[in-house]
Design a protein around this motif. Structure first.
Motif, PDB file in Angstrom:
ATOM      1  N   LYS A  97     -34.568  30.780  -8.606  1.00  0.00           N
ATOM      2  CA  LYS A  97     -33.209  30.457  -9.026  1.00  0.00           C
ATOM      3  C   LYS A  97     -32.750  29.226  -8.242  1.00  0.00           C
ATOM      4  CE  LYS A  97     -31.272  33.760 -11.749  1.00  0.00           C
ATOM      5  NZ  LYS A  97     -30.349  34.733 -11.188  1.00  0.00           N
ATOM      6  N   TRP A  98     -31.809  28.516  -8.790  1.00  0.00           N
ATOM      7  CA  TRP A  98     -31.215  27.341  -8.151  1.00  0.00           C
ATOM      8  C   TRP A  98     -30.310  27.843  -7.024  1.00  0.00           C
ATOM      9  CZ3 TRP A  98     -28.538  23.135 -11.668  1.00  0.00           C
ATOM     10  CH2 TRP A  98     -28.290  21.998 -10.905  1.00  0.00           C
ATOM     11  N   LEU A  99     -30.836  27.852  -5.811  1.00  0.00           N
ATOM     12  CA  LEU A  99     -30.187  28.588  -4.723  1.00  0.00           C
ATOM     13  C   LEU A  99     -28.771  28.110  -4.409  1.00  0.00           C
ATOM     14  CD1 LEU A  99     -33.121  29.069  -2.168  1.00  0.00           C
ATOM     15  CD2 LEU A  99     -32.214  30.712  -3.816  1.00  0.00           C
ATOM     16  N   THR A 100     -28.543  26.800  -4.450  1.00  0.00           N
ATOM     17  CA  THR A 100     -27.217  26.304  -4.056  1.00  0.00           C
ATOM     18  C   THR A 100     -26.142  26.654  -5.087  1.00  0.00           C
ATOM     19  OG1 THR A 100     -27.792  24.143  -4.990  1.00  0.00           O
ATOM     20  CG2 THR A 100     -28.045  24.407  -2.622  1.00  0.00           C
ATOM     21  N   LYS A 101     -26.543  27.167  -6.247  1.00  0.00           N
ATOM     22  CA  LYS A 101     -25.576  27.553  -7.278  1.00  0.00           C
ATOM     23  C   LYS A 101     -25.234  29.051  -7.208  1.00  0.00           C
ATOM     24  CE  LYS A 101     -25.322  23.589  -9.377  1.00  0.00           C
ATOM     25  NZ  LYS A 101     -24.074  22.843  -9.360  1.00  0.00           N
ATOM     26  N   LEU A 102     -25.890  29.767  -6.338  1.00  0.00           N
ATOM     27  CA  LEU A 102     -25.687  31.221  -6.312  1.00  0.00           C
ATOM     28  C   LEU A 102     -24.536  31.607  -5.393  1.00  0.00           C
ATOM     29  CD1 LEU A 102     -29.404  32.411  -6.006  1.00  0.00           C
ATOM     30  CD2 LEU A 102     -28.003  32.273  -8.073  1.00  0.00           C
ATOM     31  N   ASP A 103     -23.935  32.771  -5.679  1.00  0.00           N
ATOM     32  CA  ASP A 103     -22.968  33.272  -4.712  1.00  0.00           C
ATOM     33  C   ASP A 103     -23.723  33.859  -3.521  1.00  0.00           C
ATOM     34  OD1 ASP A 103     -23.634  35.992  -5.190  1.00  0.00           O
ATOM     35  OD2 ASP A 103     -22.249  36.067  -6.879  1.00  0.00           O
ATOM     36  N   GLN A 104     -22.981  34.066  -2.444  1.00  0.00           N
ATOM     37  CA  GLN A 104     -23.567  34.481  -1.166  1.00  0.00           C
ATOM     38  C   GLN A 104     -24.518  35.674  -1.308  1.00  0.00           C
ATOM     39  OE1 GLN A 104     -22.655  32.545   1.230  1.00  0.00           O
ATOM     40  NE2 GLN A 104     -23.230  33.522   3.143  1.00  0.00           N
ATOM     41  N   GLU A 105     -24.074  36.654  -2.068  1.00  0.00           N
ATOM     42  CA  GLU A 105     -24.829  37.896  -2.178  1.00  0.00           C
ATOM     43  C   GLU A 105     -26.175  37.673  -2.880  1.00  0.00           C
ATOM     44  OE1 GLU A 105     -24.280  42.285  -4.159  1.00  0.00           O
ATOM     45  OE2 GLU A 105     -22.563  40.936  -4.127  1.00  0.00           O
ATOM     46  N   GLU A 106     -26.128  36.947  -3.982  1.00  0.00           N
ATOM     47  CA  GLU A 106     -27.354  36.716  -4.738  1.00  0.00           C
ATOM     48  C   GLU A 106     -28.295  35.785  -3.982  1.00  0.00           C
ATOM     49  OE1 GLU A 106     -28.734  35.940  -9.321  1.00  0.00           O
ATOM     50  OE2 GLU A 106     -26.660  35.499  -8.823  1.00  0.00           O
ATOM     51  N   ASP A 123     -24.597  23.150   2.861  1.00  0.00           N
ATOM     52  CA  ASP A 123     -24.228  23.924   4.047  1.00  0.00           C
ATOM     53  C   ASP A 123     -24.228  25.423   3.770  1.00  0.00           C
ATOM     54  OD1 ASP A 123     -24.069  21.722   5.570  1.00  0.00           O
ATOM     55  OD2 ASP A 123     -21.872  21.507   5.474  1.00  0.00           O
ATOM     56  N   LYS A 124     -23.775  25.778   2.562  1.00  0.00           N
ATOM     57  CA  LYS A 124     -23.726  27.205   2.223  1.00  0.00           C
ATOM     58  C   LYS A 124     -25.131  27.818   2.359  1.00  0.00           C
ATOM     59  CE  LYS A 124     -23.348  28.779  -2.053  1.00  0.00           C
ATOM     60  NZ  LYS A 124     -22.800  28.883  -3.398  1.00  0.00           N
ATOM     61  N   LEU A 125     -26.111  27.097   1.853  1.00  0.00           N
ATOM     62  CA  LEU A 125     -27.485  27.588   1.933  1.00  0.00           C
ATOM     63  C   LEU A 125     -27.945  27.681   3.394  1.00  0.00           C
ATOM     64  CD1 LEU A 125     -30.246  28.323   0.727  1.00  0.00           C
ATOM     65  CD2 LEU A 125     -30.694  25.908   0.391  1.00  0.00           C
ATOM     66  N   ARG A 126     -27.713  26.605   4.130  1.00  0.00           N
ATOM     67  CA  ARG A 126     -28.150  26.605   5.544  1.00  0.00           C
ATOM     68  C   ARG A 126     -27.482  27.722   6.340  1.00  0.00           C
ATOM     69  NH1 ARG A 126     -31.026  21.836   6.754  1.00  0.00           N
ATOM     70  NH2 ARG A 126     -30.547  20.091   5.361  1.00  0.00           N
TER      71      ARG A 126
END
Ligand code: ZN
Length: 425
Positions: free
Chosen positions: A298-307, A339-342
């Motif tokens: 999945k496109w990780l930076t597009k996901l919400d925190q939980e997913e 940043d969200k991903l990191r």
């Protein structure tokens, strides 16, 4: 010349070099501004494979047509097909396909599911109606409805759910030795909820017309014995990384690495780890590193925190289960990082500085030349072990770079080398 040992002990085991059959079809590409990942299992039962392939093709084409037409306004588009695949009692082959699409054109992401239960004895697809005693259907419908109410109290549309359950031959379902699982496309029976809805009922509560062995049969793996690797921190070093595997080409990649006494770093997609468990274990045994490349690409930076956390954790868990190793590196999907991903992971995010673009052209010589030109001491090179030509590219690359006195190390080894050199100064 100083040498140091990297924490590994054990035997060097000789592994077979035979070609491997394709177990998961993987297609990752960019088209009409869309990040596309399609993965589905190959069972080698032609009837079942054809049905699955046809469904995938239809869904994909529908999406592409729409995306092509609205490409100017449908930004940030993603199309993803994820799968599960297991067998029950050498009798049933069971597949789920989860379709996901999203873009700025849609007000909400679209989730859909298809399930396939194939009977290998009579060579037919089975619906739930084929497996349940007719006198038990009412009871089962009630049970499913109760579970749905319990699990989705805020969004379930009761009348729609009742209607959906009234014809059980159309229900999406799978089973294992413990439970039956029922799945619902959210737009059929829910409001304000978008992901696939899923409930389970224990087998012993269902009046089946078939015999299933009860009880859990969880597969466990023996620990992998790793080879010892000797690294020279003063030698020119590069880390070659492979994304999107494992695949049927990974074994050939491992053969080439071994031939040149090289180790690579494999950023694997979690949903393929168990199906290619032999390859994964060989990877570890021969001193390669395993990194995390999400669970279903999945496109990780597009996901919400939980997913997002789930995509990473599921892969950590399955790699640990199959190989005994816990990855410490993450390669973000589609090279997208923020940043969200990191901040969502304790894994180290590893990008690259030399891109072979092995997915783009088929000219092996040009790819090799360009890559060598861009490579220097400390480089991290990206390749993909899902492409046939990558085997050739790797072979040429290692042959030429070995002559230039490079050693080929994992990303973690490269980091240690850099640390040692910094310490020396
Ligand atoms: Zn990828």
């Amino acid at each position: 010349m100083r040498k140091f040992l990297i924490l590994l002990f054990g035997l060097l085991l000789i592994t077979g070099c035979t070609k491997q059959e394709e177990k998961v079809k993987t297609m990752i590409e960019k088209k009409y501004n869309t990040n596309i990942t399609i993965q589905y299992p190959i069972t080698n039962i032609s009837k079942l494979d054809q049905i699955v392939k046809k469904d995938v093709k239809e869904k994909y084409q529908d999406f592409l047509e729409q995306q092509k037409e609205f490409v100017e306004i449908a930004k940030d588009a993603e199309f993803n097909i994820d799968y599960t695949y297991h067998q029950v009692d050498d009798h049933y082959e069971i597949i789920t396909l989860r379709f996901f699409s999203n873009s700025t054109l849609l007000s909400n992401p679209l989730y859909e599911i298809s399930t396939y239960v194939f009977d290998t004895k009579d060579h037919e697809m089975k619906t739930l109606k084929d497996l349940i005693s007719s006198t038990e259907i009412d009871k089962l419908q009630d049970k499913i409805l109760k579970e749905l109410q319990k699990k989705y109290p805020d969004c379930l549309l009761l009348d729609q759910a009742k209607k959906e359950l009234s014809d059980i031959s159309h229900l999406h379902f799978t089973f294992d030795h413990e439970n039956f699982y029922f799945y619902f496309d959210p737009y059929e029976i829910a409001a304000g909820y978008f992901d696939i809805m899923e409930v389970s009922i224990p087998i012993e509560q269902i009046g089946l017309t078939i015999d299933l062995e009860l009880g859990e049969s969880k597969k466990t793996y023996q620990p992998v014995e790793k080879t010892t690797r000797i690294i020279d921190p003063d030698q020119k070093s590069i880390a070659i990384t492979f994304d999107d595997g494992p695949s049927n080409y990974t074994n050939e990649i491992l053969n080439v690495l071994k031939k040149y006494d090289a180790s690579g770093t494999f950023f694997v997609i979690g949903n393929k780890v168990e199906i290619y468990s032999d390859t994964m274990r060989r990877m570890v045994r021969e001193g390669n590193e395993i990194g995390n490349h999400s669970y279903s690409h999945k496109w990780l930076t597009k996901l919400d925190q939980e997913e997002l956390k789930e995509q990473i954790q599921l892969t950590q868990d399955i790699v640990k289960k199959v190989t005994g190793v816990t990855p410490r590196l993450l390669r973000p999907t589609y090279g997208a990082v923020n940043d969200k991903l990191r901040n969502s992971t304790s894994l180290e995010v590893i990008m690259w500085n030399v891109d072979t673009r092995d997915w783009e052209s088929h000219n092996v010589d040009t790819i090799v030349k360009k890559t060598i030109k861009n490579t220097k001491d400390g480089s991290i090179i990206i390749m993909h072990d899902t492409k046939k030509q990558t085997v050739n590219i790797l072979e040429q690359l290692l042959k030429k770079l070995e002559k230039e006195d490079y050693q080929f190390v994992t990303v973690t080894e490269l980091e240690k080398i850099k640390q040692m050199r910094a310490y020396e100064k």
